[in-house]
Each structure stands twice: as C-alpha cells, then as structure tokens.
Scaffold this active site. Structure first.
Site, PDB file in Angstrom:
ATOM      1  N   LYS A  15       0.828  -1.208   0.000  1.00 22.96           N
ATOM      2  CA  LYS A  15       0.000   0.000   0.000  1.00 22.96           C
ATOM      3  C   LYS A  15       0.863   1.259   0.000  1.00 22.96           C
ATOM      4  O   LYS A  15       0.552   2.248  -0.666  1.00 22.96           O
ATOM      5  CB  LYS A  15      -0.934   0.005   1.208  1.00 22.96           C
ATOM      6  N   LYS A  51      -0.274  11.878   5.365  1.00 27.68           N
ATOM      7  CA  LYS A  51       0.057  10.834   6.341  1.00 27.68           C
ATOM      8  C   LYS A  51       0.688   9.629   5.655  1.00 27.68           C
ATOM      9  O   LYS A  51       1.696   9.075   6.128  1.00 27.68           O
ATOM     10  CB  LYS A  51      -1.215  10.445   7.097  1.00 27.68           C
TER      11      LYS A  51
END
Length: 295
Positions: free
Chosen positions: A175, A243
C-alpha cells in the site's frame, strides 16, 4: 442447509468505511458497526446494520472484526486498552485491519493479536470512494494464507483485485508503494494540466488523447473530471495522503531505499496541505501547481 455467514464487527464508518460495510450488508452478512459519529450509525441502521455505541459491544460476539480507520494511532487506540478489541473479542476471531498504517504497526498488531488468541490480517485498500462504493477496490493483504483464504469471500465482496502479498506487514508495504505511485502520478497530471491550459490547448481533448496512450492511467481516468471542473470534493483527502507519504518515506528509510522522487512528492503534498487544502481531494495537488505558476 445453507452455511451461516460469519458475524462481522466493523469499526470506522468514514468515506471509505461506510460504503464498504454497506456492500457486506447487501451481500447478506450480519454486521454490527461502531463509529464516533452518531449520524453514520443512523446510516448504517438504515442499511440493515446494527449500531454499537462502544467497540466492546461491537466485537463481543463477532466472528470477523474489521477496522477501517484514518491512522496508526486510531488503530492502536481501538485495538488496545480496557475497552478495545483485544480485550473483548472472542478467541479465534479474525481481525482484519483495512486501514493504511505503517508495516511496523501491522506486525505489532499481529503479534499482540496472537497473544490474545486472535488471527490477524493487514489488508489496506486502494481505489478511493468510487472503488469502495462499486465494490471494486484493490486489496493487498499480509498474513497467513489460511487466514487469507478464510477472509477471501469477504474480500471478494469489497474488491476486484485481491492478493496475499506476503507475511504480516506485507499488505501495508504494498500500500505504501501504491501511495507513492498515486501521488507522483497525480502531481505529474497536475503539472500537465496547467501546462496544457497555459499553452492554449483544449484540455478535455488533450486528456482524452493522453489517456489513450502510454501516459494513460487509472489516476487520469478517475480524476479527469476533477481536473476539468475543479471540484475537489474529497474522495481521498490531502491530509490522509500526507500521512501516507510519511509512511512511505519512513518505511523506505528502514529498508535502506532511496526515494528521490518520493521525497520531492512528499514535500509537494505537505506544501499543499500547509496552504490550507488538507481537507480537499488529493487531486488538489493541481492547486499547488497553479499557485507556483501564477503570473
């Protein structure tokens, strides 16, 4: 007699979590949901789900527990403590964290989950709000194969591309790579859009042509309308991509890998966020290029 579907506890009903949970409800899974926003519990109830006011209430009788939360600290808060998942889930339950967190957090959760008798998978997703609604997400999974196979029917409801990528943490590593590619592609598209417009080219035609050749991508297909309309309603917020770029750079540092382009893109995402666009869709990187290109 038909096999009874497992009971699901779902925590996190945001932009992604709500449609994902609703797709499982439509597929017939009994689902109890928890979130901190009451109106989202009302939405869940309207779709046939069972609202829970606490994590403990949601997970107590669940066969499968799924978390879809914004960041590492949210996952850690929900998992640990007297009122958390680990304290109240029944032994043998399958805990699937579909949030995007660091590989280190995923490995730690798997270890502590096992100490409490839980099977754990990290299973972050890609595809944005549209993919969540359509049930066509890409799901990258880390953990044991037997647990992956047990979860596969659920994943097949939620995603179109589902793969076991390796041991615990591998899903989060893949990811992170995904978020690196998406951010870099969005930035390249944003620069191309401003370049084309300032050069007097018809933007809609140009993007169609580009998307039909080697420059084409899922990012360009999904975001073309945003570039044309400047509607930056969030499908995936700049705040979250900021983030995620922190996860990318941190994980790469631990692996001893240089990311020269990734580091630059992380700074550009951070800059757009600092300029007040954190709540907008990550395609709002276009606004950063426009500001830098102002006459």
């Amino acid at each position: 007699m038909p096999t009874q579907l497992p009971r699901i506890a779902w925590t996190g009903l945001g932009i992604m979590g709500s449609p994902m949970a609703e797709n499982l409800l439509k597929a017939g899974y009994p689902l109890t949901g928890h979130t901190l926003e009451p109106h989202k519990l009302d939405r869940l109830a309207a779709q046939g789900g069972t609202p829970a006011t606490t994590v403990a209430e949601a997970v107590r009788h669940a066969d499968v527990i799924i978390t879809m939360l914004p960041a590492d600290e949210d996952v850690e808060s929900v998992a640990h403590g007297d009122g958390g998942i680990l304290a109240h889930a029944r032994p043998g339950a399958l805990l699937i964290d579909m949030s995007t967190v660091t590989p280190r957090t995923a490995v730690t959760l798997a270890r502590t989950g096992a100490d409490h008798g839980l099977r754990v998978l990290d299973a972050p997703v890609s595809g944005g709000e549209a993919g969540a609604i359509e049930g066509n997400l890409s799901i990258m999974v880390g953990g044991h194969r037997a647990d992956f196979e047990a979860a596969r029917p659920l994943f097949d409801v939620l995603g179109g591309t589902v793969a076991l990528c390796g041991p615990h943490g591998a899903g989060q590593t893949v990811k992170a790579a995904n978020q690196l590619i998406v951010a870099a592609t969005l930035q390249a598209c944003a620069e191309a859009v401003v370049f084309l417009e300032r050069s007097g080219v018809d933007l809609a035609t140009a993007l169609d042509v580009l998307n039909g050749g080697l420059a084409g991508s899922a990012v360009l297909s999904r975001k073309k309308h945003v570039f044309l309309t400047r509607d930056f309603s969030p499908g995936f917020r700049i705040d979250l991509h900021h983030k995620d770029m922190g996860i990318v750079t941190s994980a790469a540092r631990e692996a001893g890998v240089a990311l020269p382009l990734g580091g630059l893109v992380a700074q550009l995402v951070a800059a757009v966020r600092a300029q007040g666009d954190g709540g907008l869709d990550h395609s709002a990187l276009l606004r950063g290029v426009e500001r830098m290109s102002a006459a």
